[in-house]
Design a protein around this motif. Structure first.
Motif, PDB file in Angstrom:
ATOM      1  N   LYS A 185       0.830  -1.186  -0.073  1.00  0.00           N
ATOM      2  CA  LYS A 185      -0.023  -0.014  -0.040  1.00  0.00           C
ATOM      3  C   LYS A 185       0.764   1.209   0.036  1.00  0.00           C
ATOM      4  CE  LYS A 185      -4.087  -2.182   2.336  1.00  0.00           C
ATOM      5  NZ  LYS A 185      -4.909  -2.164   3.477  1.00  0.00           N
ATOM      6  N   VAL A 186       1.799   1.203   0.677  1.00  0.00           N
ATOM      7  CA  VAL A 186       2.816   2.247   0.740  1.00  0.00           C
ATOM      8  C   VAL A 186       3.594   2.717  -0.502  1.00  0.00           C
ATOM      9  CG1 VAL A 186       4.861   3.488   1.952  1.00  0.00           C
ATOM     10  CG2 VAL A 186       3.287   2.389   3.315  1.00  0.00           C
ATOM     11  N   LEU A 187       4.167   1.459  -1.216  1.00  0.00           N
ATOM     12  CA  LEU A 187       4.619   1.718  -2.428  1.00  0.00           C
ATOM     13  C   LEU A 187       3.652   2.065  -3.449  1.00  0.00           C
ATOM     14  CD1 LEU A 187       7.001  -1.599  -2.445  1.00  0.00           C
ATOM     15  CD2 LEU A 187       7.667   0.856  -2.043  1.00  0.00           C
ATOM     16  N   ALA A 188       2.346   1.559  -3.457  1.00  0.00           N
ATOM     17  CA  ALA A 188       1.446   2.018  -4.476  1.00  0.00           C
ATOM     18  C   ALA A 188       1.192   3.682  -4.178  1.00  0.00           C
ATOM     19  CB  ALA A 188      -0.247   1.429  -3.986  1.00  0.00           C
TER      20      ALA A 188
ATOM     21  N   LEU B  83       1.380   9.121  -6.271  1.00  0.00           N
ATOM     22  CA  LEU B  83       2.011  10.445  -6.062  1.00  0.00           C
ATOM     23  C   LEU B  83       3.194  10.924  -6.997  1.00  0.00           C
ATOM     24  CD1 LEU B  83       1.912  10.533  -2.185  1.00  0.00           C
ATOM     25  CD2 LEU B  83       0.148  11.595  -3.676  1.00  0.00           C
ATOM     26  N   ASN B  84       3.473   9.884  -7.645  1.00  0.00           N
ATOM     27  CA  ASN B  84       4.388  10.172  -8.886  1.00  0.00           C
ATOM     28  C   ASN B  84       5.834  10.465  -7.877  1.00  0.00           C
ATOM     29  OD1 ASN B  84       2.821   9.965 -11.316  1.00  0.00           O
ATOM     30  ND2 ASN B  84       2.158  11.951 -10.629  1.00  0.00           N
ATOM     31  N   LEU B  85       6.068   9.758  -6.904  1.00  0.00           N
ATOM     32  CA  LEU B  85       7.247   9.630  -6.215  1.00  0.00           C
ATOM     33  C   LEU B  85       8.330   8.630  -6.169  1.00  0.00           C
ATOM     34  CD1 LEU B  85       5.877  11.029  -2.764  1.00  0.00           C
ATOM     35  CD2 LEU B  85       7.065  12.343  -4.610  1.00  0.00           C
ATOM     36  N   ASP B  86       7.880   7.550  -6.905  1.00  0.00           N
ATOM     37  CA  ASP B  86       8.746   6.473  -7.344  1.00  0.00           C
ATOM     38  C   ASP B  86      10.226   6.789  -7.495  1.00  0.00           C
ATOM     39  OD1 ASP B  86       6.900   4.471  -6.649  1.00  0.00           O
ATOM     40  OD2 ASP B  86       6.346   3.950  -8.980  1.00  0.00           O
ATOM     41  N   ASP B  87      10.457   7.453  -8.599  1.00  0.00           N
ATOM     42  CA  ASP B  87      11.581   7.979  -8.979  1.00  0.00           C
ATOM     43  C   ASP B  87      12.669   8.859  -8.115  1.00  0.00           C
ATOM     44  OD1 ASP B  87      11.191   6.158 -11.364  1.00  0.00           O
ATOM     45  OD2 ASP B  87      10.635   7.752 -12.554  1.00  0.00           O
ATOM     46  N   ASP B  88      11.778   9.556  -7.125  1.00  0.00           N
ATOM     47  CA  ASP B  88      12.515  10.341  -6.265  1.00  0.00           C
ATOM     48  C   ASP B  88      12.476   9.907  -4.833  1.00  0.00           C
ATOM     49  OD1 ASP B  88      12.721  12.167  -8.330  1.00  0.00           O
ATOM     50  OD2 ASP B  88      10.758  12.979  -7.825  1.00  0.00           O
ATOM     51  N   THR B  89      12.084   8.710  -4.640  1.00  0.00           N
ATOM     52  CA  THR B  89      12.126   8.281  -3.245  1.00  0.00           C
ATOM     53  C   THR B  89      12.800   6.841  -2.987  1.00  0.00           C
ATOM     54  OG1 THR B  89       9.969   9.230  -2.850  1.00  0.00           O
ATOM     55  CG2 THR B  89      10.381   7.615  -1.310  1.00  0.00           C
ATOM     56  N   LEU B  90      13.787   6.965  -1.910  1.00  0.00           N
ATOM     57  CA  LEU B  90      14.606   5.861  -1.803  1.00  0.00           C
ATOM     58  C   LEU B  90      14.085   5.097  -0.794  1.00  0.00           C
ATOM     59  CD1 LEU B  90      17.174   3.956  -1.830  1.00  0.00           C
ATOM     60  CD2 LEU B  90      18.173   5.611  -0.192  1.00  0.00           C
TER      61      LEU B  90
ATOM     62  N   GLN C 276      18.265  -7.012   3.393  1.00  0.00           N
ATOM     63  CA  GLN C 276      17.867  -5.835   3.302  1.00  0.00           C
ATOM     64  C   GLN C 276      17.614  -5.323   1.892  1.00  0.00           C
ATOM     65  OE1 GLN C 276      21.128  -2.291   3.913  1.00  0.00           O
ATOM     66  NE2 GLN C 276      20.314  -2.796   6.085  1.00  0.00           N
ATOM     67  N   ILE C 277      16.560  -4.701   1.310  1.00  0.00           N
ATOM     68  CA  ILE C 277      16.400  -4.494   0.154  1.00  0.00           C
ATOM     69  C   ILE C 277      16.307  -2.924  -0.225  1.00  0.00           C
ATOM     70  CG2 ILE C 277      14.391  -4.661  -1.549  1.00  0.00           C
ATOM     71  CD1 ILE C 277      13.606  -7.157   0.056  1.00  0.00           C
ATOM     72  N   TRP C 278      16.967  -2.411  -0.969  1.00  0.00           N
ATOM     73  CA  TRP C 278      16.968  -1.076  -1.442  1.00  0.00           C
ATOM     74  C   TRP C 278      16.038  -0.879  -2.774  1.00  0.00           C
ATOM     75  CZ3 TRP C 278      21.414   2.402   0.125  1.00  0.00           C
ATOM     76  CH2 TRP C 278      22.132   2.093   1.172  1.00  0.00           C
ATOM     77  N   ARG C 279      15.319  -0.066  -2.735  1.00  0.00           N
ATOM     78  CA  ARG C 279      14.406   0.264  -4.111  1.00  0.00           C
ATOM     79  C   ARG C 279      14.582   1.819  -4.347  1.00  0.00           C
ATOM     80  NH1 ARG C 279       9.210   1.941  -4.895  1.00  0.00           N
ATOM     81  NH2 ARG C 279       8.166   1.139  -6.638  1.00  0.00           N
ATOM     82  N   LEU C 280      15.059   2.019  -5.857  1.00  0.00           N
ATOM     83  CA  LEU C 280      14.750   3.502  -6.437  1.00  0.00           C
ATOM     84  C   LEU C 280      14.636   3.265  -7.705  1.00  0.00           C
ATOM     85  CD1 LEU C 280      14.753   6.504  -5.766  1.00  0.00           C
ATOM     86  CD2 LEU C 280      17.187   6.631  -5.969  1.00  0.00           C
TER      87      LEU C 280
END
Length: 173
Positions: free
Chosen positions: A68-71, A76-83, A117-121
């Motif tokens: 839900k948080v990732l959705a 909010l079009n924040l995928d590419d700006d949020t680590l 530990q998973i990092w996503r950007l």
């Protein structure tokens, strides 16, 4: 999860830091840390206070919450700006499996201290990279500051190290 999504709604127009710490899937304690009924039913764990079914219900609920948080970030079009960094504080206990490692929570064996530990950007971090070098939670502060291009005072010393350039490059640390 709901408070995190409300926070994102309120702060998405400016830089933000959100630390979201879930209690699950620690251990079940009736009335305190238990999965909602619909999750317990899904894993045939109604009325139980421990075991694989309760643990699976807690992990499933956690997974849905993170989804839900990732959705929300996507909407909010924040995928590419949020680590986004997903991590744990220690290995699992009880119904959890730390295989192939020996031991678990409260132990200094690999199963107690080695965690995923998973990092996503998207668009910045390469996918499918596995790092087998030790990374510790104390590395997250200097790394996050570097990602946000924030320079801490020169006299401020961290126990951790900045991993940002190594992570972006997808190279072993």
């Amino acid at each position: 999860t709901d408070r995190a999504c409300k926070f994102l709604d309120a702060h998405h127009n400016a830089p933000f830091f959100l630390y979201l710490a879930y209690n699950a899937p620690h251990y079940a304690r009736v009335g305190v840390w238990e999965a909602p009924d619909e999750y317990l039913k899904r894993f045939h764990a109604e009325g139980k206070t421990k075991g694989r079914g309760v643990y699976a219900a807690m992990v499933s609920c956690l997974d849905d919450g993170i989804g839900k948080v990732l959705a929300q970030l996507h909407d909010l079009n924040l995928d590419d700006d949020t680590l986004v960094i997903f991590t744990s504080d220690n290995g699992g206990e009880g119904a959890a499996s730390n295989a192939p490692f020996r031991g678990g929570k409260h132990q200094f064996t690999e199963g107690g201290v080695r965690i995923a530990q998973i990092w996503r950007l998207p668009g910045v971090l390469k996918t499918g990279i596995t790092c087998n070098d030790p990374v510790h939670v104390v590395d997250l502060t200097p790394t996050s500051l570097s990602f946000a291009d924030i320079k801490p005072p020169a006299n401020l010393k961290f126990d951790g190290i900045n991993l940002w350039q190594d992570v972006v490059a997808g190279t072993p640390i």
